[in-house]
Design a protein around this motif. Structure first.
Motif, PDB file in Angstrom:
ATOM      1  N   ILE A  71      31.754  37.522  50.316  1.00  0.00           N
ATOM      2  CA  ILE A  71      30.784  38.408  49.672  1.00  0.00           C
ATOM      3  C   ILE A  71      31.347  38.980  48.376  1.00  0.00           C
ATOM      4  N   VAL A  72      32.615  39.371  48.392  1.00  0.00           N
ATOM      5  CA  VAL A  72      33.220  39.966  47.198  1.00  0.00           C
ATOM      6  C   VAL A  72      33.276  38.965  46.054  1.00  0.00           C
ATOM      7  N   GLU A  73      33.486  37.684  46.369  1.00  0.00           N
ATOM      8  CA  GLU A  73      33.645  36.661  45.337  1.00  0.00           C
ATOM      9  C   GLU A  73      32.330  36.106  44.824  1.00  0.00           C
ATOM     10  N   LEU A  74      31.190  36.635  45.303  1.00  0.00           N
ATOM     11  CA  LEU A  74      29.912  36.226  44.745  1.00  0.00           C
ATOM     12  C   LEU A  74      29.828  36.633  43.279  1.00  0.00           C
ATOM     13  N   PHE A 103      31.982  43.484  34.636  1.00  0.00           N
ATOM     14  CA  PHE A 103      32.614  44.794  34.515  1.00  0.00           C
ATOM     15  C   PHE A 103      32.874  45.440  35.873  1.00  0.00           C
ATOM     16  N   VAL A 104      32.402  44.827  36.960  1.00  0.00           N
ATOM     17  CA  VAL A 104      32.644  45.368  38.306  1.00  0.00           C
ATOM     18  C   VAL A 104      33.878  44.680  38.875  1.00  0.00           C
ATOM     19  N   SER A 105      34.942  45.424  39.096  1.00  0.00           N
ATOM     20  CA  SER A 105      36.188  44.839  39.581  1.00  0.00           C
ATOM     21  C   SER A 105      36.060  44.420  41.039  1.00  0.00           C
ATOM     22  N   GLU A 130      38.059  45.165  43.436  1.00  0.00           N
ATOM     23  CA  GLU A 130      38.351  46.294  44.324  1.00  0.00           C
ATOM     24  C   GLU A 130      37.112  47.152  44.557  1.00  0.00           C
ATOM     25  N   VAL A 131      36.334  47.390  43.498  1.00  0.00           N
ATOM     26  CA  VAL A 131      35.110  48.178  43.635  1.00  0.00           C
ATOM     27  C   VAL A 131      34.097  47.434  44.499  1.00  0.00           C
ATOM     28  N   ARG A 132      33.972  46.121  44.269  1.00  0.00           N
ATOM     29  CA  ARG A 132      33.055  45.334  45.100  1.00  0.00           C
ATOM     30  C   ARG A 132      33.497  45.352  46.551  1.00  0.00           C
ATOM     31  N   ALA A 133      34.809  45.309  46.781  1.00  0.00           N
ATOM     32  CA  ALA A 133      35.313  45.320  48.155  1.00  0.00           C
ATOM     33  C   ALA A 133      34.961  46.617  48.865  1.00  0.00           C
ATOM     34  N   VAL A 134      35.120  47.743  48.164  1.00  0.00           N
ATOM     35  CA  VAL A 134      34.755  49.032  48.762  1.00  0.00           C
ATOM     36  C   VAL A 134      33.272  49.037  49.121  1.00  0.00           C
ATOM     37  N   ALA A 135      32.446  48.504  48.227  1.00  0.00           N
ATOM     38  CA  ALA A 135      31.007  48.442  48.502  1.00  0.00           C
ATOM     39  C   ALA A 135      30.720  47.554  49.707  1.00  0.00           C
ATOM     40  N   VAL A 136      31.433  46.438  49.837  1.00  0.00           N
ATOM     41  CA  VAL A 136      31.208  45.521  50.960  1.00  0.00           C
ATOM     42  C   VAL A 136      31.630  46.165  52.272  1.00  0.00           C
ATOM     43  N   TYR A 137      32.807  46.792  52.297  1.00  0.00           N
ATOM     44  CA  TYR A 137      33.252  47.465  53.518  1.00  0.00           C
ATOM     45  C   TYR A 137      32.263  48.563  53.925  1.00  0.00           C
ATOM     46  N   THR A 138      31.763  49.308  52.948  1.00  0.00           N
ATOM     47  CA  THR A 138      30.805  50.372  53.244  1.00  0.00           C
ATOM     48  C   THR A 138      29.497  49.799  53.768  1.00  0.00           C
ATOM     49  N   LEU A 139      29.036  48.721  53.131  1.00  0.00           N
ATOM     50  CA  LEU A 139      27.782  48.094  53.551  1.00  0.00           C
ATOM     51  C   LEU A 139      27.887  47.546  54.967  1.00  0.00           C
ATOM     52  N   LEU A 140      29.011  46.902  55.289  1.00  0.00           N
ATOM     53  CA  LEU A 140      29.195  46.373  56.637  1.00  0.00           C
ATOM     54  C   LEU A 140      29.215  47.502  57.668  1.00  0.00           C
ATOM     55  N   LEU A 141      29.873  48.606  57.325  1.00  0.00           N
ATOM     56  CA  LEU A 141      29.938  49.738  58.255  1.00  0.00           C
ATOM     57  C   LEU A 141      28.544  50.272  58.555  1.00  0.00           C
ATOM     58  N   TYR A 143      41.841  43.103  50.008  1.00  0.00           N
ATOM     59  CA  TYR A 143      41.511  43.995  48.886  1.00  0.00           C
ATOM     60  C   TYR A 143      41.842  45.464  49.155  1.00  0.00           C
ATOM     61  N   LEU A 144      42.593  45.771  50.218  1.00  0.00           N
ATOM     62  CA  LEU A 144      42.846  47.177  50.524  1.00  0.00           C
ATOM     63  C   LEU A 144      44.301  47.555  50.329  1.00  0.00           C
TER      64      LEU A 144
END
Length: 480
Positions: free
Chosen positions: A306-309, A314-316, A318-329, A478-479
């Motif tokens: 998901i992060v590598e989509l 301009f979205v790093s 690490e930022v995408r990873a935080v969004a993915v972890y939050t979305l999964l939660l 990514y953490l």
């Protein structure tokens, strides 16, 4: 009691019940030997592959829950069910000893909190040598909940924030009763999010900062609304331990300790009094499933994919990873909650009863606490065993802990123990739901049929949890 059972159960029913019991025992033994993985999702160690096809392993676990529900349906004697429901034994205690124990426990809690913050900043930064990390994760995250649902809830006397708040002027505002326990639901999911996103389990200074912030919010809330409303409705740790205490066989009353069968307190209709209670209980089940999934190879692959989509440059990552972890939660939690909520609707439609779907949901929510306890034991027993020597050394010599503490490796039979913990939690939940069904409905047939949708949800939870502990472990990406 023997005569009553003989009069209730015919010889064919007894034979069928015995056959079901033998079938369940064989299934449990088969599942116990089928998996070679250690199931320690937090250890992030590689696990061996299954000795049987994964679909057979998962089907066996789901069939165990279904078979247990079938076996429970043969127990239709209300007098016998009521006898087990109400069985208790009073254990005398010496009340004159209790108050000194309470003061010692409160002093220990406050002292441990102060040392945890202080040594988190100035103490050793090696996780297995840090008092802050060992007390927080091996103690409060792993060991204390295990003690709570196996023995009893001692958090009210250990809680350092409650001890401090009790001696300060408080209650400036009235807590809004309409909020119920919803703040605790948000707080629990927030704690899980912080544990995943920030290195609180590996960097003591970061953990100490998180504890300071938690302390500030907790004491401010207790001062504004008062200790009772705050720790009864808002503080996620207090609500967590109170619910886990419902699974334990021991409950303390004034001057006595009452012993019941495990999960006996879950069979009272007042355990769940609001939708927010259901939401918190499901959050307990989901957060353990979530923390297990993201530390597996499948979870790592999913997050990386998901992060590598293709996202804006301009979205790093690490930022995408935080969004993915939050979305999964959040998304996983909503799926777990929706599944249970829909089961209540189906249950009412299948039974055709005048009782509302909301009442049915309230009645069958407390058995999920037994499932959450089984999940927690499977996920954290190995961590507690591994770090218990280091925790003891850190507590006995907090200012000079050993630089190379002893860390144990769980024995091989922990493979089966983790699976058995999940299955036993579900079996206890099935029996508790059976008892509550007879409490709610006057018809035996309706009482049995009302449980089918919830048993289906339990089977789904079982299969997901068993699938997770069968996967190879991996470090969440990514953490770092």
């Amino acid at each position: 009691m023997r005569d009553r059972l003989r009069a209730t159960l015919s010889a064919p029913q007894i034979r069928v019940a015995v056959q079901c019991l033998l079938w369940i025992s064989a299934l449990v033994l088969f599942v116990d030997t089928a998996s070679a993985g250690n199931g320690l999702t937090l250890s992030k160690q590689p696990r061996d592959t299954l000795a049987v096809p994964r679909w057979l392993y998962l089907a066996t676990g789901g069939a165990t829950i279904g078979a247990s529900a079938l076996l429970a349906s043969f127990v239709t004697d209300r007098a016998f069910i009521r006898y087990l429901h109400n069985w208790s034994k009073t254990l005398p205690t010496i009340e004159s000893w209790w108050q000194p124990v309470v003061w010692i426990a409160r002093g220990l809690g406050v002292t441990t909190l102060a040392l945890t913050v202080y040594l988190g900043y100035v103490g050793p930064q090696l996780p297995t040598s840090s008092l802050a990390i060992l007390v927080t994760f091996a103690g409060v995250r792993a060991g204390l909940p295990i003690f709570t649902y196996l023995v009893g809830n001692i958090w009210p006397v250990l809680n350092p924030w409650r001890t401090v708040a009790s001696v300060l002027p408080s209650g400036w505002l009235e807590y809004p009763g309409s909020l119920k326990r919803w703040p605790a639901v948000v707080g629990l999911l927030g704690l899980v999010w912080v544990e995943v996103i920030f290195p609180v389990s590996t960097v003591p200074a970061v953990l100490a900062t998180a504890i300071v912030l938690y302390t500030a919010v907790t004491l401010a809330g207790a001062l504004v609304f008062g200790p009772e409303p705050w720790f009864g409705n808002v503080d996620p740790l207090s609500v967590l331990f109170r619910f886990y205490g419902g699974v334990s066989p021991l409950t303390r009353h004034t001057g006595t300790v009452e012993m019941k069968l495990p999960g006996g307190d879950l069979q009272h209709s007042d355990v769940v009094a609001d939708t927010s209670d259901i939401a918190f209980i499901i959050a307990l089940v989901w957060e353990l499933t979530y923390s297990g999934f993201i530390t597996t190879s499948a979870g790592s692959t999913t997050i990386r994919t998901i992060v590598e989509l293709n996202f804006p440059g301009f979205v790093s990552a690490e930022v995408r990873a935080v969004a993915v972890y939050t979305l999964l939660l959040l998304a996983g939690y909503l799926v777990f909650f929706a599944a249970y909520w829909y089961a209540g609707r189906v249950s009412r439609r299948r039974t055709g009863t005048y009782i509302t779907a909301r009442t049915i949901r309230y009645q069958f929510a407390s058995p999920l606490l037994a499932i959450a306890a089984g999940y927690h034991l499977a996920h954290y027993a190995g961590l507690f065993v591994s770090l218990s020597p280091a925790l003891v050394l850190a507590l006995t010599s907090p200012l000079s802990p050993p630089s190379n503490p002893l860390v144990l490796s769980p024995p091989g039979w922990f493979d089966g123990f983790n699976i058995a913990s999940i299955l036993v939690g579900h079996l206890l939940a099935v029996w508790t739901a059976h008892t509550l069904g007879y409490d709610l409905f006057s018809s035996r047939l309706v009482a049995v049929r009302s449980q089918y949708p919830f048993v289906a949800v339990m089977i789904g939870y079982t299969v997901v949890s068993l699938w997770i502990i069968s996967l190879p472990g991996a470090i969440p990406p990514y953490l770092s």
